[in-house]
Write a protein that holds these residues in place. Structure first.
Motif, PDB file in Angstrom:
ATOM      1  N   VAL A 459       0.840  -1.202   0.000  1.00 45.55           N
ATOM      2  CA  VAL A 459       0.000   0.000   0.000  1.00 45.55           C
ATOM      3  C   VAL A 459       0.874   1.250   0.000  1.00 45.55           C
ATOM      4  O   VAL A 459       0.595   2.221  -0.715  1.00 45.55           O
ATOM      5  CB  VAL A 459      -0.946  -0.011   1.221  1.00 45.55           C
ATOM      6  N   PHE A 460       1.939   1.246   0.782  1.00 46.82           N
ATOM      7  CA  PHE A 460       2.872   2.375   0.837  1.00 46.82           C
ATOM      8  C   PHE A 460       3.401   2.712  -0.553  1.00 46.82           C
ATOM      9  O   PHE A 460       3.401   3.875  -0.979  1.00 46.82           O
ATOM     10  CB  PHE A 460       4.022   2.033   1.786  1.00 46.82           C
ATOM     11  N   VAL A 461       3.829   1.705  -1.281  1.00 46.47           N
ATOM     12  CA  VAL A 461       4.401   1.925  -2.617  1.00 46.47           C
ATOM     13  C   VAL A 461       3.326   2.374  -3.598  1.00 46.47           C
ATOM     14  O   VAL A 461       3.555   3.266  -4.434  1.00 46.47           O
ATOM     15  CB  VAL A 461       5.101   0.653  -3.103  1.00 46.47           C
ATOM     16  N   ASP A 462       2.131   1.776  -3.520  1.00 44.43           N
ATOM     17  CA  ASP A 462       1.049   2.173  -4.424  1.00 44.43           C
ATOM     18  C   ASP A 462       0.689   3.649  -4.241  1.00 44.43           C
ATOM     19  O   ASP A 462       0.438   4.366  -5.220  1.00 44.43           O
ATOM     20  CB  ASP A 462      -0.186   1.305  -4.187  1.00 44.43           C
ATOM     21  N   VAL A 463       0.647   4.102  -2.999  1.00 42.79           N
ATOM     22  CA  VAL A 463       0.319   5.503  -2.732  1.00 42.79           C
ATOM     23  C   VAL A 463       1.430   6.416  -3.239  1.00 42.79           C
ATOM     24  O   VAL A 463       1.164   7.490  -3.794  1.00 42.79           O
ATOM     25  CB  VAL A 463       0.086   5.722  -1.222  1.00 42.79           C
ATOM     26  N   MET A 464       2.675   6.012  -3.085  1.00 41.49           N
ATOM     27  CA  MET A 464       3.795   6.816  -3.567  1.00 41.49           C
ATOM     28  C   MET A 464       3.693   7.047  -5.077  1.00 41.49           C
ATOM     29  O   MET A 464       4.074   8.106  -5.588  1.00 41.49           O
ATOM     30  CB  MET A 464       5.116   6.120  -3.249  1.00 41.49           C
ATOM     31  N   LYS A 465       3.163   6.059  -5.809  1.00 41.03           N
ATOM     32  CA  LYS A 465       3.125   6.143  -7.269  1.00 41.03           C
ATOM     33  C   LYS A 465       1.831   6.732  -7.817  1.00 41.03           C
ATOM     34  O   LYS A 465       1.783   7.114  -8.979  1.00 41.03           O
ATOM     35  CB  LYS A 465       3.327   4.749  -7.881  1.00 41.03           C
ATOM     36  N   GLU A 466       0.766   6.796  -7.019  1.00 45.79           N
ATOM     37  CA  GLU A 466      -0.547   7.203  -7.513  1.00 45.79           C
ATOM     38  C   GLU A 466      -0.528   8.650  -8.011  1.00 45.79           C
ATOM     39  O   GLU A 466      -0.070   9.559  -7.312  1.00 45.79           O
ATOM     40  CB  GLU A 466      -1.595   7.048  -6.422  1.00 45.79           C
ATOM     41  N   LEU A 467      -1.056   8.861  -9.215  1.00 41.51           N
ATOM     42  CA  LEU A 467      -1.045  10.209  -9.803  1.00 41.51           C
ATOM     43  C   LEU A 467      -2.436  10.788 -10.064  1.00 41.51           C
ATOM     44  O   LEU A 467      -2.714  11.897  -9.591  1.00 41.51           O
ATOM     45  CB  LEU A 467      -0.229  10.201 -11.098  1.00 41.51           C
ATOM     46  N   PRO A 468      -3.359  10.126 -10.803  1.00 46.58           N
ATOM     47  CA  PRO A 468      -4.612  10.800 -11.181  1.00 46.58           C
ATOM     48  C   PRO A 468      -5.442  11.274  -9.995  1.00 46.58           C
ATOM     49  O   PRO A 468      -5.889  12.432  -9.971  1.00 46.58           O
ATOM     50  CB  PRO A 468      -5.356   9.721 -11.986  1.00 46.58           C
ATOM     51  N   ALA A 469      -5.671  10.397  -9.015  1.00 44.68           N
ATOM     52  CA  ALA A 469      -6.465  10.800  -7.852  1.00 44.68           C
ATOM     53  C   ALA A 469      -5.769  11.913  -7.081  1.00 44.68           C
ATOM     54  O   ALA A 469      -6.428  12.833  -6.557  1.00 44.68           O
ATOM     55  CB  ALA A 469      -6.710   9.592  -6.942  1.00 44.68           C
ATOM     56  N   THR A 470      -4.446  11.857  -6.990  1.00 46.72           N
ATOM     57  CA  THR A 470      -3.700  12.883  -6.258  1.00 46.72           C
ATOM     58  C   THR A 470      -3.819  14.233  -6.954  1.00 46.72           C
ATOM     59  O   THR A 470      -3.957  15.278  -6.294  1.00 46.72           O
ATOM     60  CB  THR A 470      -2.217  12.490  -6.143  1.00 46.72           C
ATOM     61  N   LEU A 471      -3.762  14.248  -8.283  1.00 47.75           N
ATOM     62  CA  LEU A 471      -3.877  15.508  -9.022  1.00 47.75           C
ATOM     63  C   LEU A 471      -5.209  16.205  -8.761  1.00 47.75           C
ATOM     64  O   LEU A 471      -5.269  17.430  -8.635  1.00 47.75           O
ATOM     65  CB  LEU A 471      -3.738  15.244 -10.524  1.00 47.75           C
TER      66      LEU A 471
END
Length: 523
Positions: A459-471
């Motif tokens: 989960v830690f790594v997935d969150v580090m890489k997540e882009l569309p939702a973060t934008l």
């Protein structure tokens, strides 16, 4: 515990309801519906048909690419022995550590006119231009990037299916007089079809969910259309309708993936696995070149490209880097901790009451939700109830989105860990007078340490890489490493994205190295 289970699961399922609420709660239904109809008509006439065609063409091209790379390497590694095999069998999963949008930036930077490869070739050939060299920032470049970044999904699942084939199957193909290639296409490949479909479905869902790479390549897909509808048109209903259309694509692929998994069998026959055949001469050279080229394009060249960008920047560090890093670590650590706690809550509740297993299947759908669709569902809820200020006030909404998206990976890891604990241990503990919570604390938690750590790490790594939702959902002045990397690439400041992109890749290497170690040990 059961009283809290259903409300918590429904709370995590709210974004899907958010996609339907705009059609139910509108102050001026006729006006909004007319506006949405006009905009959809405009989009259909000018861009929507292109979105559909581009999306279908992209997932078809990537599907062919990952099939060749994933199935080809899986068959070579599982069936043959050749120079470098022991390295390739675990190193071929390393591309999973590189996010697709980072791979896209590096691919273009390495192959563009001013990049090191073209510059070196022009110098060696003593020419001013390489007319035969293809444009890296193109539709074909997008297919190439996705294929080399995502083929490990197909490789991992298909390799397992090939390893678990029985000796009788290989002997049957030889008895029938089939050559190795004919036996592969007529017997082995059809038997591995469910595993291949499962891997291809995962890849297609990743392609549909992507925004950073497709926007950088200028490929107009549903994800880019959703961003344009919300940010450029400012039309909530159109963004929701496009999100529902994309969700329809995802549901079809998700159903295929689930059906494929349901027929995958991992048990091998009693006759054992056949020993891999030793390749010699041209065959061994071909196998080495095929696997080596895949590893070179999928991981080594991007890693070299990252280091090249880092050296270009020199020893200077953007003062904002530490803010990006702290924001990413804060969101990733908090999400990982909460996700592991919720996953343990759901998985243990289902262990106590198996009739509630449908809740975990419902929550498992979260990983199939594209980040843009998830964000639009949450934004719709916030706008309808006029509570959008929550998003700008804290990172709570963003962490909620991460939980919805990535809780399923924690559930799978912890659920698998609980299945390895026999029910007789629970019964023995209860005979000693322990309550359900005491059994969890004294018996299960010590045995689940590895599963809990693995779940939190993924989960830690997935969150580090997540882009569309973060934008779409990040608060003001809350840029993460992923957002910073995307913005630097969009501004063509590629030399400055080396450090944030390298940080994301290094974080992604942690679970990949753990997985590769398990593969190398034969687990």
């Amino acid at each position: 515990m059961n009283r809290m289970l259903v409300p918590t699961a429904l709370f995590l399922f709210l974004p899907l309801f958010g996609l339907l609420l705009p059609f139910l709660f509108t102050e001026q239904p006729s006006q909004l519906e007319l506006q949405a109809t006009n905009t959809i008509g405009h989009l259909w006439n000018y861009v929507l048909q292109g979105y559909i065609a581009s999306t279908l063409l992209l997932i078809s091209g990537v599907g062919i690419g990952v099939f060749i790379l994933g199935v080809g390497n899986a068959w070579l590694i599982a069936s043959y022995d050749f120079p470098g095999k022991k390295i390739f069998e675990w190193a071929l999963i390393l591309p999973l550590a590189i996010p697709t949008y980072v791979m896209a930036y590096l691919f273009v930077d390495l192959l563009q006119f001013s990049g090191p490869i073209q510059a070196t070739l022009r110098s060696l050939l003593d020419v001013n231009a390489l007319r035969f060299f293809p444009d890296p920032r193109s539709f074909a470049g997008a297919i190439w990037t996705f294929s080399f970044c995502l083929f490990p999904y197909v490789y991992l699942i298909t390799r397992t299916a090939f390893l678990e084939r029985s000796r009788r199957l290989i002997e049957v193909s030889e008895t029938l007089g089939y050559s190795p290639s004919k036996g592969f296409f007529r017997l082995v490949l059809p038997m591995a079809r469910p595993a291949i479909f499962a891997g291809l479905a995962l890849v297609m869902m990743e392609v549909l969910a992507d925004f950073g790479a497709v926007s950088y390549f200028g490929v107009q897909t549903f994800s880019t259309g959703i961003f344009k509808a919300w940010l450029s048109f400012g039309d909530r209903l159109v963004a929701v309708q496009l999100s529902l259309s994309l969700l329809g694509f995802v549901l079809i692929i998700f159903t295929i993936e689930q059906n494929s998994r349901s027929v995958i069998r991992y048990a091998s026959s009693a006759q054992g696995r056949p020993a891999p055949r030793r390749l010699h001469g041209k065959s061994a050279l071909f196998a080495f070149i095929f696997s080596g080229t895949t590893l070179l394009c999928g991981f080594l060249l991007p890693a070299i490209g990252l280091l090249h960008l880092l050296f270009q920047q020199g020893l200077t560090i953007d003062v904002r880097y530490f803010s990006w890093l702290s924001n990413s670590l804060l969101a990733s650590v908090l999400t990982a901790i909460i996700s592991v706690g919720l996953a343990l809550f759901f998985a243990y509740s289902v262990r106590l009451n198996p009739r509630l297993s449908w809740l975990n299947r419902l929550l498992g759908f979260g990983y199939a939700l594209p980040g843009a669709v998830l964000a639009i569902g949450i934004l719709s809820i916030l706008e309808i109830f006029h509570i959008g200020w929550w998003m700008s006030a804290s990172a709570g909404i963003l962490i909620y989105a991460y939980l919805v998206r990535f809780l399923s990976s924690s559930l799978q890891s912890i659920g698998a860990g609980l299945t390895r604990i026999t029910p007789s241990m629970d019964e023995s503990a209860e005979l000693l007078g322990l309550s359900k919570l005491q059994v969890l604390r004294r018996v299960h938690l010590p045995l689940l340490k590895r599963s809990l750590f693995t779940a939190g790490l993924f989960v830690f790594v997935d969150v580090m890489k997540e882009l569309p939702a973060t934008l779409l959902l990040r608060p003001f002045n809350f840029d993460t490493l992923a957002v910073a990397t995307y913005q630097l690439a969009a501004d063509e400041r590629l030399s400055e994205l080396g450090l944030p992109a390298l940080t994301i890749v290094l974080a992604g290497l942690l679970p990949v190295l753990i997985l590769s170690r398990m593969i190398s040990q034969g687990k």
